[in-house]
Design a protein around this motif. Structure first.
Motif, PDB file in Angstrom:
ATOM      1  N   LEU A   1       0.835  -1.208   0.000  1.00  0.00           N
ATOM      2  CA  LEU A   1       0.000   0.000   0.000  1.00  0.00           C
ATOM      3  C   LEU A   1       0.867   1.255   0.000  1.00  0.00           C
ATOM      4  O   LEU A   1       0.507   2.261  -0.632  1.00  0.00           O
ATOM      5  CB  LEU A   1      -0.922  -0.005   1.226  1.00  0.00           C
ATOM      6  CG  LEU A   1      -1.959  -1.123   1.281  1.00  0.00           C
ATOM      7  CD1 LEU A   1      -2.748  -1.067   2.576  1.00  0.00           C
ATOM      8  CD2 LEU A   1      -2.905  -1.040   0.079  1.00  0.00           C
ATOM      9  N   LEU A   2       2.003   1.209   0.680  1.00  0.00           N
ATOM     10  CA  LEU A   2       2.920   2.349   0.664  1.00  0.00           C
ATOM     11  C   LEU A   2       3.539   2.528  -0.720  1.00  0.00           C
ATOM     12  O   LEU A   2       3.673   3.655  -1.228  1.00  0.00           O
ATOM     13  CB  LEU A   2       4.021   2.152   1.710  1.00  0.00           C
ATOM     14  CG  LEU A   2       3.573   2.184   3.179  1.00  0.00           C
ATOM     15  CD1 LEU A   2       4.715   1.741   4.081  1.00  0.00           C
ATOM     16  CD2 LEU A   2       3.106   3.592   3.566  1.00  0.00           C
ATOM     17  N   ALA A   3       3.902   1.417  -1.344  1.00  0.00           N
ATOM     18  CA  ALA A   3       4.531   1.480  -2.669  1.00  0.00           C
ATOM     19  C   ALA A   3       3.564   2.012  -3.723  1.00  0.00           C
ATOM     20  O   ALA A   3       3.968   2.728  -4.646  1.00  0.00           O
ATOM     21  CB  ALA A   3       5.038   0.100  -3.074  1.00  0.00           C
ATOM     22  N   SER A   4       2.266   1.679  -3.591  1.00  0.00           N
ATOM     23  CA  SER A   4       1.284   2.111  -4.585  1.00  0.00           C
ATOM     24  C   SER A   4       0.735   3.512  -4.316  1.00  0.00           C
ATOM     25  O   SER A   4       0.049   4.076  -5.163  1.00  0.00           O
ATOM     26  CB  SER A   4       0.120   1.120  -4.628  1.00  0.00           C
ATOM     27  OG  SER A   4      -0.641   1.196  -3.421  1.00  0.00           O
ATOM     28  N   GLY A   5       1.030   4.054  -3.148  1.00  0.00           N
ATOM     29  CA  GLY A   5       0.500   5.376  -2.805  1.00  0.00           C
ATOM     30  C   GLY A   5      -0.852   5.326  -2.135  1.00  0.00           C
ATOM     31  O   GLY A   5      -1.428   6.375  -1.835  1.00  0.00           O
ATOM     32  N   ALA A   6      -1.379   4.113  -1.862  1.00  0.00           N
ATOM     33  CA  ALA A   6      -2.665   4.007  -1.166  1.00  0.00           C
ATOM     34  C   ALA A   6      -2.545   4.461   0.282  1.00  0.00           C
ATOM     35  O   ALA A   6      -3.537   4.849   0.908  1.00  0.00           O
ATOM     36  CB  ALA A   6      -3.178   2.575  -1.228  1.00  0.00           C
TER      37      ALA A   6
END
Length: 305
Positions: free
Chosen positions: A248-253
């Motif tokens: 989620l951090l990597a995707s910007g969520a």
């Protein structure tokens, strides 16, 4: 109580519908079967067989006796297996309590491996949160606890091993007001926003939630999974397991925010009482000592991006 021969006689007559066919099934002479049937009726002082029809049938009393006797025989067989199981060093039941911060799915392969032992041990897996995990072991509601946090408390005969270390990240939804706030975030800034917490399940009055600031509004949720979802939707802020939300951090969520007062990593423990050791508990402890499983338990399966 019926003997195995008497129960077999009832079942043979019920299924075949005649004394002669029942005798063939049982490998006995018809006269022997007929005599045994009358002895059975005399034993219970009741008419068990309806001989008035062409097809021999059980009376209602005979049907009840067959059903109840079958159930009792199964119970005796189960009890016999359990007695032999415990005599062989296996527990009758093993109660595993995990801290809710762990994901149950990570235990499924271990349960499958345990089933292959065909030990007969009944497994019960439940979860608690924070102090509630230690409390379950102290109060006898757990044979072993997995993922317990904080220092092990004073419990008689307590033994433990370290499972691993869980790292945390303070994360907010990209549309949350704190997403664009200047870093590092100070306590005074964070306290103005609602925190999402998984509340301590301890029954004791000193129970609490992790990372909660005094005076801060709270949204209490039932699980870490629910906490992640709530923060992803912008319903509040708080600390999350870093490995669990890496996607989620990597995707910007989710957006990571650097804090003026960082949270220290937590050591997670596996703990048990040495006065309750059996073959099942010993087997499970050996699994928890395996680095690959310990890492999977601590890091989790990860959240899809």
């Amino acid at each position: 109580m019926l003997t195995e021969d008497e129960l077999a006689l009832l079942e043979a007559i019920h299924e075949s519908g005649s004394l002669s066919r029942a005798a063939v099934r049982l490998g006995k002479a018809p006269s022997t079967v007929s005599h045994a049937a009358r002895q059975l009726e005399a034993k219970f002082d009741a008419l068990l067989f309806d001989r008035r029809r062409y097809r021999l049938q059980l009376t209602p009393a005979g049907q009840l006796l067959t059903q109840e006797a079958g159930r009792l025989m199964q119970d005796v067989a189960r009890m016999t297996r359990r007695v032999k199981q415990v005599a062989g060093g296996w527990e009758d039941r093993l109660w595993i309590v995990t801290d809710e911060v762990l994901e149950f799915e990570t235990l499924l392969p271990v349960i499958q491996s345990f089933d292959k032992l065909d030990s007969g041990v009944s497994l019960r897996v439940t979860h608690e949160v924070l102090g509630g995990t230690w409390e379950a072991l102290r109060d006898g509601r757990a044979d072993v606890v997995v993922g317990a946090t904080n220092e092990p408390p004073a419990i008689p005969k307590l033994q433990w091993i370290e499972l691993g270390v869980m790292d945390w990240v303070f994360a907010v939804a990209p549309r949350h007001p704190l997403a664009k706030a200047a870093e590092p975030l100070e306590r005074e800034t964070v306290v103005r926003h609602r925190s999402v917490v998984v509340a301590d399940s301890s029954r004791r009055p000193e129970s609490r939630g992790y990372g909660l600031l005094g005076g801060q509004a709270v949204l209490a949720v039932p699980s870490m999974r629910a906490k992640i979802m709530a923060q992803r939707e912008g319903l509040g802020v708080g600390w999350l397991p870093r490995q669990r939300v890496a996607g989620l951090l990597a995707s910007g969520a989710l957006v990571e925010k650097r804090m003026a007062d960082p949270r220290e990593p937590n050591t997670l423990y596996v703990a048990w009482r040495s006065d309750h050791m059996g073959r099942a508990l010993t087997w499970w402890l050996e699994q928890f000592k395996q680095p690959r499983l310990a890492k999977r338990l601590v890091q989790g399966l990860g959240w899809p991006a």
